[in-house]
Design a protein around this motif. Structure first.
Motif, PDB file in Angstrom:
ATOM      1  N   CYS A   5      87.889  -5.596  66.465  1.00 51.36           N
ATOM      2  CA  CYS A   5      87.066  -4.459  66.892  1.00 51.36           C
ATOM      3  C   CYS A   5      85.644  -4.559  66.353  1.00 51.36           C
ATOM      4  O   CYS A   5      85.424  -4.490  65.137  1.00 51.36           O
ATOM      5  N   ASN A   6      84.691  -4.693  67.240  1.00 46.65           N
ATOM      6  CA  ASN A   6      83.288  -4.782  66.835  1.00 46.65           C
ATOM      7  C   ASN A   6      82.788  -3.502  66.162  1.00 46.65           C
ATOM      8  O   ASN A   6      82.038  -3.551  65.183  1.00 46.65           O
ATOM      9  N   ILE A   7      83.193  -2.348  66.705  1.00 44.78           N
ATOM     10  CA  ILE A   7      82.662  -1.078  66.209  1.00 44.78           C
ATOM     11  C   ILE A   7      83.008  -0.900  64.737  1.00 44.78           C
ATOM     12  O   ILE A   7      82.175  -0.456  63.936  1.00 44.78           O
ATOM     13  N   TYR A   8      84.239  -1.220  64.359  1.00 50.08           N
ATOM     14  CA  TYR A   8      84.643  -1.122  62.954  1.00 50.08           C
ATOM     15  C   TYR A   8      83.702  -1.958  62.084  1.00 50.08           C
ATOM     16  O   TYR A   8      83.209  -1.494  61.044  1.00 50.08           O
ATOM     17  N   PHE A   9      83.450  -3.192  62.494  1.00 46.25           N
ATOM     18  CA  PHE A   9      82.658  -4.080  61.647  1.00 46.25           C
ATOM     19  C   PHE A   9      81.164  -3.786  61.719  1.00 46.25           C
ATOM     20  O   PHE A   9      80.424  -4.130  60.787  1.00 46.25           O
ATOM     21  N   TYR A  10      80.688  -3.139  62.779  1.00 47.22           N
ATOM     22  CA  TYR A  10      79.320  -2.630  62.770  1.00 47.22           C
ATOM     23  C   TYR A  10      79.153  -1.651  61.612  1.00 47.22           C
ATOM     24  O   TYR A  10      78.160  -1.683  60.871  1.00 47.22           O
ATOM     25  N   ASN A  11      80.133  -0.766  61.463  1.00 44.19           N
ATOM     26  CA  ASN A  11      80.078   0.219  60.389  1.00 44.19           C
ATOM     27  C   ASN A  11      80.148  -0.430  59.009  1.00 44.19           C
ATOM     28  O   ASN A  11      79.435  -0.032  58.085  1.00 44.19           O
ATOM     29  N   PHE A  49      74.600  -9.561  62.768  1.00 43.27           N
ATOM     30  CA  PHE A  49      75.089 -10.322  61.619  1.00 43.27           C
ATOM     31  C   PHE A  49      76.543  -9.959  61.327  1.00 43.27           C
ATOM     32  O   PHE A  49      77.387 -10.824  61.036  1.00 43.27           O
ATOM     33  N   SER A  50      76.904  -8.680  61.431  1.00 36.13           N
ATOM     34  CA  SER A  50      78.237  -8.208  61.037  1.00 36.13           C
ATOM     35  C   SER A  50      79.344  -8.748  61.927  1.00 36.13           C
ATOM     36  O   SER A  50      80.518  -8.713  61.549  1.00 36.13           O
ATOM     37  N   ILE A  51      79.003  -9.273  63.108  1.00 32.59           N
ATOM     38  CA  ILE A  51      80.030  -9.884  63.966  1.00 32.59           C
ATOM     39  C   ILE A  51      79.734 -11.370  64.199  1.00 32.59           C
ATOM     40  O   ILE A  51      80.145 -11.965  65.192  1.00 32.59           O
ATOM     41  N   GLY A  52      78.994 -11.983  63.249  1.00 33.23           N
ATOM     42  CA  GLY A  52      78.762 -13.427  63.297  1.00 33.23           C
ATOM     43  C   GLY A  52      77.827 -13.883  64.385  1.00 33.23           C
ATOM     44  O   GLY A  52      77.891 -15.040  64.816  1.00 33.23           O
TER      45      GLY A  52
END
Length: 573
Positions: free
Chosen positions: A363-369, A426-429
């Protein structure tokens, strides 16, 4: 009157003789005293000759002692330039007629291989022994058979990027002479051949002979026996390497399989590949050098790419270690994340996600946070701790380091500020993140090895002497945090809703993470993982350049693992 004339004649003759002796003395003084050293050296060069004798290069074997590279005997027809100086044209014409050989090639080989008038010059190379002896019998003293070692690669396409190839030093002498090479030696280029050249090359020998003014051998003065190079044994399994090539089919990318605990590389395959035997034979070289698909590039260690969602386990570890999140913390995924006027998306609207679910569903949204909670400096700190911007110190030449960005780097390099959108990418590589497949392999291997960053290596031993013991660095990640991420990575494969569930049918207890990395062309596809869960022995990286998605990488990984399982190639390291 007669006596007077006789006296004059005697005096003239005395003066003439005296002048002649003076001139002779001056000439002898010039040549023996002033130019004596020059002509002494020249005399030696004219009558004492060294005929080089090449050393046999050490062989390269895989971990099961299957030969990958070795020297075979090549039979050449050679001539001594001084001996054929008045009959070269006719000799070459006769040889061409007998062998149905293009005479222009004989002249070309003669010109390219000529070193001195008394040294053997190969004019016909690498023919079978029977033909070579037949030519010697027919042309007698005009030619002779010159046997020399020639490199051969038994698994050329599969292992080209690992092995490299060898070539004559003379072609690059100006570069190599400062390293102590002579023009007549062979040196390794690329791969193991270059990295361990000092072990492999051996020491050439020579035969010292005496020749007369006509170039005929009249004496044997001595012989220095060449010393064979040392054999080396690699950690590679040639059968697994072959399976890697078959699994890639025609796709571009890399497959790496490593022992999780000691860093032994069992397979390292990059595609497109090349045939190192062609470089030995001088065949189709231009085709490899000018190919737009860059077959000489070792994509496993020399090319960098955005790592996409394979970065998420590293970010999870950073968030947990820095106490920015806990495994139970949840963020709600609606399918998009709004930052200013920009929307950053996720593949699905996952709803509420905790750490375990976010890794499972990618989940991208989780890792954006998580990325915003950490900020770019802490993200960069942990990415670097996982080795994503450092050389892995693998024993292959020309390894490239990855790039992990931060605000100072962006200001220095791009002359602009860091923005919130940079943090989200950056948070999703994505964004400025650019790493090699082997760096990604080692980063995910931290979870397989219970918190150690392991140094990879390909050398197993040198003629019975083991390689240096493997080195690894403990990252100090708390056990509870490692276990939380490891369990999520296992369920990414085990759970039917996990992004890598397709691999569960293999029954290898695989843990792992998929990644689809956006770039200017088609997306790159990633899968990195380790197995078996709870007793990890193997870590795997599948990377497909412009492969379209992680699903394609999963298919390649499935085929690769299925084959090596069915062939029972997986053994304890």
């Amino acid at each position: 009157m007669r006596n007077s004339n006789l006296g004059d004649s005697t005096t003239f003759l005395k003066k003439l003789y005296f002048t002649g002796f003076c001139l002779l003395g001056l000439v002898l003084f010039f040549y023996q005293i002033i130019k004596g050293d020059y002509y002494l050296e020249r005399a030696k060069n004219n009558y004492v000759r060294l005929l080089p004798s090449r050393a046999i290069r050490g062989s390269i074997f895989d971990r099961n002692e299957n030969p990958l590279a070795f020297d075979r005997a090549a039979f050449n027809i050679s001539v001594i330039p001084y001996q054929i100086k008045n009959k070269k044209v006719q000799l070459f014409k006769d040889l061409s007629s007998v062998l149905n050989y293009d005479p222009t090639l004989l002249h070309k080989n003669y010109t390219e291989n000529l070193r001195s008038r008394f040294s053997p010059v190969n004019i016909i190379e690498d023919i079978d022994k029977k033909t070579a002896l037949g030519i010697k019998e027919r042309f007698e003293d005009s030619v002779f058979v010159n046997s020399e070692p020639k490199r051969f690669y038994s698994q050329p396409w599969e292992s080209a990027h690992v092995l490299g190839y060898i070539k004559e030093v003379a072609a690059n002498y100006e570069i190599l002479k400062k390293y102590g090479y002579s023009p007549l030696e062979r040196a390794g280029f690329l791969g193991i051949e270059q990295y361990y050249d000092a072990y492999l090359q051996g020491q050439d020998g020579a035969t010292s002979i005496e020749v007369d003014a006509k170039g005929k051998v009249v004496g044997f003065l001595g012989k220095q026996i060449p010393i064979k190079g040392k054999d080396i044994y690699l950690t590679l399994d040639s059968q697994i390497q072959k399976t890697a090539r078959q699994s890639m089919e025609k796709k571009r990318g890399a497959i790496i399989l490593m022992n999780s605990n000691n860093g032994e590389i069992l397979a390292l395959y990059s595609q497109p590949s090349f045939n190192p035997n062609h470089f030995i034979e001088g065949k189709d070289i231009a085709k490899f050098l000018t190919n737009k698909r860059s077959p000489l590039l070792n994509r496993a260690i020399q090319a960098t790419y955005p790592m996409g969602s394979t970065f998420k386990p590293i970010l999870a570890a950073a968030g947990l270690e820095e106490d920015k999140i806990s495994p139970a913390d949840e963020f709600t995924c609606t399918g998009e994340f709004k930052l200013g006027i920009a929307n950053f998306r996720c593949m699905h609207a996952h709803g509420k996600q905790n750490l375990h679910e976010a890794i499972l569903h990618s989940c991208n949204i989780y890792f954006y946070n998580v990325g915003l909670a950490l900020g770019p400096k802490l993200m960069a700190k942990w990415a670097k701790r996982f080795g994503l911007d450092s050389s892995t110190e693998i024993d292959l030449p020309y390894e490239k380091k990855g790039l992990i960005p931060n605000p100072k780097w962006k200001q220095r390099k791009l002359k602009t500020n860091w923005f919130g959108g940079d943090t989200l990418n950056f948070s999703i590589g994505q964004g400025f993140v650019s790493v090699t497949p082997i760096e990604v392999l080692l980063a995910i291997n931290v979870f397989a090895s219970d918190g150690y960053l392991v140094n990879p290596h390909i050398l197993k031993r040198v003629e019975g002497q083991p390689a240096n013991p493997p080195s690894k660095t403990y990252l100090g990640i708390k056990e509870k945090n490692l276990n939380a991420i490891k369990k999520a990575l296992r369920d990414t494969v085990k759970n039917q809703n996990g992004t890598a569930h397709a691999l569960e049918r293999l029954k290898l207890n695989i843990s792992g993470k998929t990644g689809t990395a956006q770039n200017k062309g088609r997306p790159h596809g990633w899968f990195v993982g380790f197995f078996p869960y709870g007793n990890n022995k193997y870590t795997l990286c599948i990377f497909l350049e412009n492969g379209g998605s992680s699903y394609t990488a999963l298919k390649v990984g499935y085929k690769f693992l299925r084959e090596i399982k069915e062939k029972r190639l997986l053994k304890d390291g």
